[in-house]
Scaffold this active site. Structure first.
Site, PDB file in Angstrom:
ATOM      1  N   ILE A   1       0.925  -1.088  -0.095  1.00 23.69           N
ATOM      2  CA  ILE A   1       0.062   0.019  -0.146  1.00 23.69           C
ATOM      3  C   ILE A   1       0.874   1.181  -0.007  1.00 23.69           C
ATOM      4  CG2 ILE A   1      -0.183   0.069   2.346  1.00 23.69           C
ATOM      5  CD1 ILE A   1      -2.985   1.149   2.207  1.00 23.69           C
TER       6      ILE A   1
ATOM      7  N   VAL B   1       4.875  -1.355   2.947  1.00 22.26           N
ATOM      8  CA  VAL B   1       4.334   0.110   2.798  1.00 22.26           C
ATOM      9  C   VAL B   1       5.249   0.635   2.249  1.00 22.26           C
ATOM     10  CG1 VAL B   1       3.408   2.183   4.330  1.00 22.26           C
ATOM     11  CG2 VAL B   1       3.112   0.062   5.295  1.00 22.26           C
ATOM     12  N   GLU B   2       4.766   1.636   1.336  1.00 24.35           N
ATOM     13  CA  GLU B   2       5.546   2.633   0.498  1.00 24.35           C
ATOM     14  C   GLU B   2       5.217   4.038   0.704  1.00 24.35           C
ATOM     15  OE1 GLU B   2       6.112   4.221  -4.325  1.00 24.35           O
ATOM     16  OE2 GLU B   2       4.626   2.665  -3.832  1.00 24.35           O
ATOM     17  N   ILE B   3       6.026   4.927   0.899  1.00 24.76           N
ATOM     18  CA  ILE B   3       5.875   6.541   1.105  1.00 24.76           C
ATOM     19  C   ILE B   3       6.681   6.750  -0.038  1.00 24.76           C
ATOM     20  CG2 ILE B   3       6.129   8.231   2.388  1.00 24.76           C
ATOM     21  CD1 ILE B   3       4.398   6.185   3.773  1.00 24.76           C
TER      22      ILE B   3
END
Length: 183
Positions: free
Chosen positions: A87, A134-136
């Site tokens: 996400i 998780v991707e930022i």
């Protein structure tokens, strides 16, 4: 006024409402999503008779659910592969978020896609306590260019976010909920 054919055939969807994550330990995951990513715990319906937590912020919810069968969880919680399921959250200050990850000792992978002339995208990848990636990113640097049917893209102007009740705060005298707008 007549509706365009693409509007008539478009499903009546508005926006992403939530992402559900199964977890080994709801309290540990709750701490991660609130302390690391700034989500806020919200009340869950009393009719839900299983261990879990609901979180909300940034226009999207995360529903944490206590797993019943641990073999459904990722076996390798250290594995980071940008090409794997994840996400992604848009970030307005990548440097500040990277600093936060360091402060809370979250192992992450940093990469840049493209170059300055092509609006480079910075990305940080890390796992939650259960191994879900998780991707930022600062993906606003990349303009989306539809390959076909550009008129089919629907950007909601209102009712995108659920109403949020904040005690003691009201935009209308008879309502303690935040307005349902995208701005």
């Amino acid at each position: 006024m007549e509706k365009k054919k693409s509007e008539e055939s478009r499903p009546p969807l508005m926006a992403l409402n939530h992402v559900s994550r199964i977890c080994r330990d709801v309290k540990k995951s709750l701490e991660f999503y609130t302390k690391v990513l700034g989500f806020v715990e919200t009340e869950r319906p009393a009719s839900l008779d299983f261990d879990g937590a609901w979180l909300f912020n940034y226009g999207v919810g995360i529903h944490l659910v206590q797993v019943k069968e641990e073999d459904k969880l990722p076996s390798n919680t250290e594995h980071l592969d940008p090409m794997d399921n994840h996400i992604s959250f848009q970030c307005e200050d990548m440097e500040a978020l990277e600093k936060r990850l360091k402060e809370v000792n979250v192992k992450y992978m940093k990469r840049t896609v493209g170059d300055e002339e092509e609006a480079a995208i910075e990305q940080l990848f890390f796992n939650d306590p259960d191994g879900f990636m998780v991707e930022i990113c600062n993906c606003e640097n990349l303009e989306l260019k539809p390959r076909d049917s550009a008129d089919a893209i629907h950007l909601p102007g209102d009712r995108h976010t659920p109403p949020v009740a904040i005690p003691g705060r009201s935009d209308r005298a008879d309502d303690t909920r935040l307005p349902q707008t995208n701005s």
